[in-house]
Design an enzyme around this catalytic site. Structure first.
Site, PDB file in Angstrom:
ATOM      1  N   GLU A 271       0.129  -1.181   5.636  1.00  0.00           N
ATOM      2  CA  GLU A 271       1.227  -0.727   6.485  1.00  0.00           C
ATOM      3  C   GLU A 271       1.060   0.727   6.882  1.00  0.00           C
ATOM      4  OE1 GLU A 271       5.228   1.100   7.293  1.00  0.00           O
ATOM      5  OE2 GLU A 271       3.737   1.596   5.762  1.00  0.00           O
TER       6      GLU A 271
ATOM      7  N   ASP B 288       0.825  -1.201   0.000  1.00  0.00           N
ATOM      8  CA  ASP B 288       0.000   0.000   0.000  1.00  0.00           C
ATOM      9  C   ASP B 288       0.860   1.253   0.000  1.00  0.00           C
ATOM     10  OD1 ASP B 288       0.793  -0.710   2.660  1.00  0.00           O
ATOM     11  OD2 ASP B 288      -0.651   0.731   3.450  1.00  0.00           O
TER      12      ASP B 288
END
Length: 366
Positions: A133, A72
Site C-alpha cells: 500500500e 506493509d
C-alpha cells in the site's frame, strides 16, 4: 489484542516483504477457525505475499461490509521494539512503530474473534489484508473486486482522533523528469559541458511546491545525478508529485510542472524526458451516502462525536472506490506516523474495536 498488536509491530514488513506478517495474520485466522485465501498478486506487484481475504460465516441479512487494512509499513530505519508507556504504544528502537496500518490489522482480527465468540449477528463481514500500500496502493489495485460480497467498505488508515470521517481523498500524479546534458572536465573545460543538475535546479526553483491552494499540493521528493565532483553532470533525475481534490486543478498543475522542466532544460542547452503516472484517483462522499451514515451511527453509538474532513493522502479506499466499491476511511488514533515518534493509545485500540462492532450492528440494520 495488545499482545497481537505488539507482535505485529515487532515483525518488520516493508513493502514487498510482507510474508512474515501475512503468516502471522493467517495463523491468527487459523486459530479462530476461519477460512482464508491468498490471491496471486504477489509476483505481479513485487511482493513475497499476496492479498489475504477472509469471510466470516453466519450472515443474517443486512448490508455486507468489508474491513480493509494493509500489511506493509514504510521501511523501518532501525530495530522495532514496541513498548507500552503511560498507556501508549511506542517504539524504543528509534524508528517507526508500524501502527500504520497494523493497528487496523489488530482491530480487525480482534473484532472477528469477538463476533465469533458471541455468535454476534451480522450482515456479512469480510476481512481484506493488502500488500504494498505504501508504494502506490499496489495490492489493492491488483485485487479482484469480484471476490467480494461486500457492498460497502471501511479502512482505518488516517492519523487523527477517533470520530473523524474522511469524506474525500485527492487524486495523485507522479512526475519523473530525466535531464540530459553533456559531460566535461569541470576544471579544464567547463565551457564544453552542459550541466543537467543546473537545468534540474532551475526547474525546481520555478515550481510551485508545498500547499499550492486549499485542495492542491506539490512536492519534489528526490533528485539524483552526476558522476563525480570534477565532472560537469551529464544526467540528473527528478521525482516529483502533485495531488489535488480538484481534477482540473491537478491536470493544470502537472502540465505547469512539465512545462517548467522543459523550459529550464532549454535555458541550459539540455534536453529532458518527462513521464507522468497516475498514482491513484480521488473520491468524495456526501453526508447522506450509506458508508457515511453507517460510520456516523457507529461512532454515535460509542458515545463519540463524528466529524468530517478531507485527507491529503491516498489509502486503499482510493483503489477500492475506483474498483466500484464505496469505501470510507476512518481515523483510528494513530499519531506521528512514518516518524520515530509514531504512537497510539492502548485505549484507542479498544475503542476502534467497539466502533467496528457498532459498524457491524449498523450494517445489519441497514
Amino acid at each position: 489484542m495488545l499482545d497481537l498488536f505488539l507482535a505485529l509491530c515487532e515483525t518488520p514488513s516493508p513493502p514487498g516483504s510482507e510474508r512474515p506478517v501475512a503468516d502471522l495474520v493467517t495463523a491468527t485466522l487459523d486459530a479462530l477457525g476461519l477460512a482464508w485465501e491468498e490471491d496471486g498478486c504477489g509476483a505481479a506487484v513485487g511482493s513475497d505475499a499476496g492479498n489475504v481475504l477472509c469471510r466470516l460465516p453466519g450472515r443474517r441479512g443486512g448490508t455486507p461490509i468489508v474491513l480493509c487494512s494493509h500489511l506493509d509499513t514504510v521501511p523501518p530505519q532501525g530495530p522495532i521494539r514496541p513498548v507500552v508507556e503511560d498507556g501508549f504504544v511506542r517504539n524504543a528502537g528509534g524508528t517507526i512503530l508500524g501502527a500504520d496500518n497494523k493497528a487496523a490489522v489488530a482491530v480487525m482480527l480482534e473484532t472477528a474473534r469477538r463476533v465469533l465468540a458471541k455468535d454476534r449477528p451480522h450482515g456479512g463481514i469480510e476481512l481484506l489484508f493488502t500488500v504494498k500500500e505504501e508504494v502506490g496502493l499496489l495490492g489493492a489495485y491488483a485485487f479482484d473486486r469480484a471476490l467480494l460480497e461486500a457492498e460497502v467498505g471501511f479502512v482505518y488508515d488516517q492519523a487523527g482522533p477517533i470520530g473523524e470521517i474522511i469524506l474525500g481523498a485527492p487524486s495523485a500524479r507522479s512526475i519523473e523528469a530525466r535531464f540530459h546534458g553533456r559531460a566535461a572536465h569541470a576544471g579544464m573545460a567547463p565551457e564544453e559541458g552542459r550541466s543537467a543538475i543546473l537545468a534540474a535546479s532551475r526547474a525546481i526553483a520555478d515550481l510551485r511546491l508545498g500547499r499550492v491552494d486549499a485542495l492542491t499540493t506539490a512536492n519534489v521528493g528526490m533528485i539524483e545525478g552526476g558522476a563525480a565532483r570534477n565532472i560537469v553532470p551529464e544526467h540528473c533525475r527528478v521525482i516529483a508529485e502533485a495531488r489535488s481534490h480538484d481534477e482540473q486543478s491537478l491536470v493544470a498543475l502537472v502540465q505547469e510542472m512539465v512545462d517548467a522542466f522543459a523550459f529550464a532544460a532549454s535555458l541550459s542547452d539540455c534536453t529532458v524526458e518527462t513521464e507522468v503516472r497516475t498514482q491513484y484517483r480521488g473520491y468524495r462522499f456526501r453526508d447522506d451516502d450509506l458508508p457515511v451514515q453507517l460510520a456516523t451511527a457507529a461512532l454515535t453509538r460509542c458515545g463519540l462525536t463524528p466529524t468530517t474532513s478531507l485527507s491529503g493522502g491516498g489509502a486503499d479506499a482510493n483503489a477500492l472506490h475506483e474498483h466500484g466499491l464505496p469505501c470510507l476511511n476512518l481515523a483510528n488514533g494513530m499519531a506521528e506516523i512514518h516518524t520515530p515518534d509514531e504512537h497510539i493509545a492502548v485505549a484507542d485500540l479498544e475503542t476502534m474495536v467497539d466502533v467496528t462492532l457498532a459498524l457491524v450492528d449498523a450494517a445489519l440494520e441497514a
